[in-house]
Design a protein around this motif. Structure first.
Motif, PDB file in Angstrom:
ATOM      1  N   ILE A   1       7.140 -22.098   3.634  1.00 11.38           N
ATOM      2  CA  ILE A   1       7.594 -22.731   2.302  1.00 11.38           C
ATOM      3  C   ILE A   1       7.172 -23.895   1.759  1.00 11.38           C
ATOM      4  O   ILE A   1       7.040 -24.320   0.441  1.00 11.38           O
ATOM      5  CB  ILE A   1       9.367 -22.504   2.326  1.00 11.38           C
ATOM      6  CG1 ILE A   1       9.924 -22.807   0.970  1.00 11.38           C
ATOM      7  CG2 ILE A   1       9.628 -23.927   3.254  1.00 11.38           C
ATOM      8  CD1 ILE A   1       9.403 -21.619   0.099  1.00 11.38           C
ATOM      9  N   LEU A   2       6.678 -24.797   2.554  1.00  8.62           N
ATOM     10  CA  LEU A   2       5.989 -25.965   2.343  1.00  8.62           C
ATOM     11  C   LEU A   2       4.698 -26.323   3.059  1.00  8.62           C
ATOM     12  O   LEU A   2       5.012 -26.200   4.188  1.00  8.62           O
ATOM     13  CB  LEU A   2       6.840 -27.248   2.441  1.00  8.62           C
ATOM     14  CG  LEU A   2       6.328 -28.668   2.127  1.00  8.62           C
ATOM     15  CD1 LEU A   2       5.649 -28.527   0.713  1.00  8.62           C
ATOM     16  CD2 LEU A   2       7.375 -29.655   2.270  1.00  8.62           C
ATOM     17  N   ALA A   3       3.731 -26.495   2.391  1.00 11.08           N
ATOM     18  CA  ALA A   3       2.663 -26.977   3.437  1.00 11.08           C
ATOM     19  C   ALA A   3       1.895 -28.037   2.704  1.00 11.08           C
ATOM     20  O   ALA A   3       1.897 -28.166   1.511  1.00 11.08           O
ATOM     21  CB  ALA A   3       1.335 -25.942   3.207  1.00 11.08           C
ATOM     22  N   HIS A   4       1.329 -28.998   3.628  1.00  9.78           N
ATOM     23  CA  HIS A   4       0.781 -30.267   3.433  1.00  9.78           C
ATOM     24  C   HIS A   4      -0.969 -29.994   3.615  1.00  9.78           C
ATOM     25  O   HIS A   4      -0.984 -29.751   5.111  1.00  9.78           O
ATOM     26  CB  HIS A   4       1.222 -31.244   4.014  1.00  9.78           C
ATOM     27  CG  HIS A   4       0.564 -32.647   3.747  1.00  9.78           C
ATOM     28  ND1 HIS A   4      -0.365 -33.444   4.846  1.00  9.78           N
ATOM     29  CD2 HIS A   4       0.154 -33.143   2.567  1.00  9.78           C
ATOM     30  CE1 HIS A   4      -0.675 -34.204   4.193  1.00  9.78           C
ATOM     31  NE2 HIS A   4      -0.579 -34.428   2.753  1.00  9.78           N
ATOM     32  N   TYR A   5      -1.928 -30.072   2.930  1.00 11.64           N
ATOM     33  CA  TYR A   5      -3.080 -29.862   3.263  1.00 11.64           C
ATOM     34  C   TYR A   5      -3.543 -31.275   3.350  1.00 11.64           C
ATOM     35  O   TYR A   5      -3.947 -31.850   2.101  1.00 11.64           O
ATOM     36  CB  TYR A   5      -3.944 -28.884   2.272  1.00 11.64           C
ATOM     37  CG  TYR A   5      -5.310 -28.547   2.589  1.00 11.64           C
ATOM     38  CD1 TYR A   5      -5.569 -27.424   3.450  1.00 11.64           C
ATOM     39  CD2 TYR A   5      -6.304 -29.505   2.449  1.00 11.64           C
ATOM     40  CE1 TYR A   5      -6.918 -27.296   3.817  1.00 11.64           C
ATOM     41  CE2 TYR A   5      -7.710 -29.536   2.577  1.00 11.64           C
ATOM     42  CZ  TYR A   5      -7.906 -28.315   3.248  1.00 11.64           C
ATOM     43  OH  TYR A   5      -9.295 -28.058   3.602  1.00 11.64           O
ATOM     44  N   ASP A   6      -4.491 -31.595   4.650  1.00 11.35           N
ATOM     45  CA  ASP A   6      -4.840 -32.907   4.599  1.00 11.35           C
ATOM     46  C   ASP A   6      -6.022 -32.815   5.694  1.00 11.35           C
ATOM     47  O   ASP A   6      -6.448 -33.803   6.311  1.00 11.35           O
ATOM     48  CB  ASP A   6      -3.881 -33.913   5.192  1.00 11.35           C
ATOM     49  CG  ASP A   6      -4.395 -35.287   4.997  1.00 11.35           C
ATOM     50  OD1 ASP A   6      -5.169 -35.602   4.181  1.00 11.35           O
ATOM     51  OD2 ASP A   6      -3.881 -36.562   5.771  1.00 11.35           O
TER      52      ASP A   6
ATOM     53  N   LEU B   1       5.520 -24.254  -1.930  1.00  7.97           N
ATOM     54  CA  LEU B   1       4.710 -25.414  -2.450  1.00  7.97           C
ATOM     55  C   LEU B   1       3.647 -25.825  -1.455  1.00  7.97           C
ATOM     56  O   LEU B   1       4.064 -25.814  -0.288  1.00  7.97           O
ATOM     57  CB  LEU B   1       5.564 -26.479  -2.673  1.00  7.97           C
ATOM     58  CG  LEU B   1       6.860 -26.096  -3.817  1.00  7.97           C
ATOM     59  CD1 LEU B   1       7.601 -27.685  -4.121  1.00  7.97           C
ATOM     60  CD2 LEU B   1       5.999 -25.825  -5.144  1.00  7.97           C
ATOM     61  N   LEU B   2       2.400 -26.136  -2.140  1.00 11.93           N
ATOM     62  CA  LEU B   2       1.569 -26.842  -1.407  1.00 11.93           C
ATOM     63  C   LEU B   2       1.154 -28.124  -2.066  1.00 11.93           C
ATOM     64  O   LEU B   2       1.114 -28.600  -3.268  1.00 11.93           O
ATOM     65  CB  LEU B   2       0.325 -25.967  -1.583  1.00 11.93           C
ATOM     66  CG  LEU B   2       0.174 -24.605  -0.785  1.00 11.93           C
ATOM     67  CD1 LEU B   2       0.337 -23.539  -1.971  1.00 11.93           C
ATOM     68  CD2 LEU B   2      -1.026 -24.581   0.048  1.00 11.93           C
ATOM     69  N   VAL B   3       1.009 -29.269  -1.201  1.00 14.35           N
ATOM     70  CA  VAL B   3       0.667 -30.593  -1.469  1.00 14.35           C
ATOM     71  C   VAL B   3      -0.552 -30.848  -0.934  1.00 14.35           C
ATOM     72  O   VAL B   3      -0.651 -30.696   0.382  1.00 14.35           O
ATOM     73  CB  VAL B   3       1.903 -31.630  -1.075  1.00 14.35           C
ATOM     74  CG1 VAL B   3       1.549 -33.240  -1.253  1.00 14.35           C
ATOM     75  CG2 VAL B   3       3.233 -31.313  -1.553  1.00 14.35           C
TER      76      VAL B   3
END
Length: 158
Positions: free
Chosen positions: A95-100, A129-131
């Motif tokens: 439901i929420l991903a952080h791409y780093d 959501l993707l941040v």
């Protein structure tokens, strides 16, 4: 702008973006995925703002601060492609991903993000959501919090 000021601006944007995204998904089911553990600062922040969520983490190496080491069952060690394929095969809904992910060479980092985007899409829940610090493809780009300068950090809806 000095490199120090740029770094502070990036870290503030990352924190503000994650806080904003966490509030947006508060009532929706799903897991959280942190792509790129690094030294563990972001993972540690996600644990603090989303204490009741399962947070999976992936990276090529485990090199974080000892206090930020994810549980073994939530850490995916290796290259991103097989890790994302593994999550998809498991039926994980994020439901929420952080791409780093990135090595600091913009052209290469942008190409990697574009290449991984279809695999990321397979594990994202509808409306997730993707941040991201890099541009992703195949997602709807949305506006994040007003505190973040345009294109400093990117926000997407699956």
């Amino acid at each position: 702008m000095s490199r120090l000021d740029s770094m502070l601006r990036r870290l503030s944007a990352q924190r503000d973006g994650l806080n904003w995204a966490a509030a947006q998904i508060a009532d929706q089911p799903g897991e959280v995925l942190d792509m790129g553990l690094g030294n563990g600062r972001t993972y540690d922040h996600l644990r603090e703002i989303l204490p009741d969520r399962r947070i999976r983490v992936m990276d090529r190496v485990l090199a974080c601060h000892p206090s930020c080491t994810p549980p073994e069952e939530d850490f995916l060690l290796g290259e991103a492609e097989p890790m994302l394929q593994h999550l998809a095969a498991e039926g994980v809904q994020v439901i929420l991903a952080h791409y780093d992910f990135g090595r600091g060479i913009k052209k290469d980092d942008v190409a990697e993000a574009a290449r991984l985007s279809p695999l990321i899409a397979k594990i994202m829940a509808p409306g997730a959501l993707l941040v991201s610090g890099q541009p992703l493809v195949g997602f709807e780009q949305i506006s994040g919090p007003d505190t973040i300068a345009k294109d400093r950090y990117l926000f997407y809806r699956a």
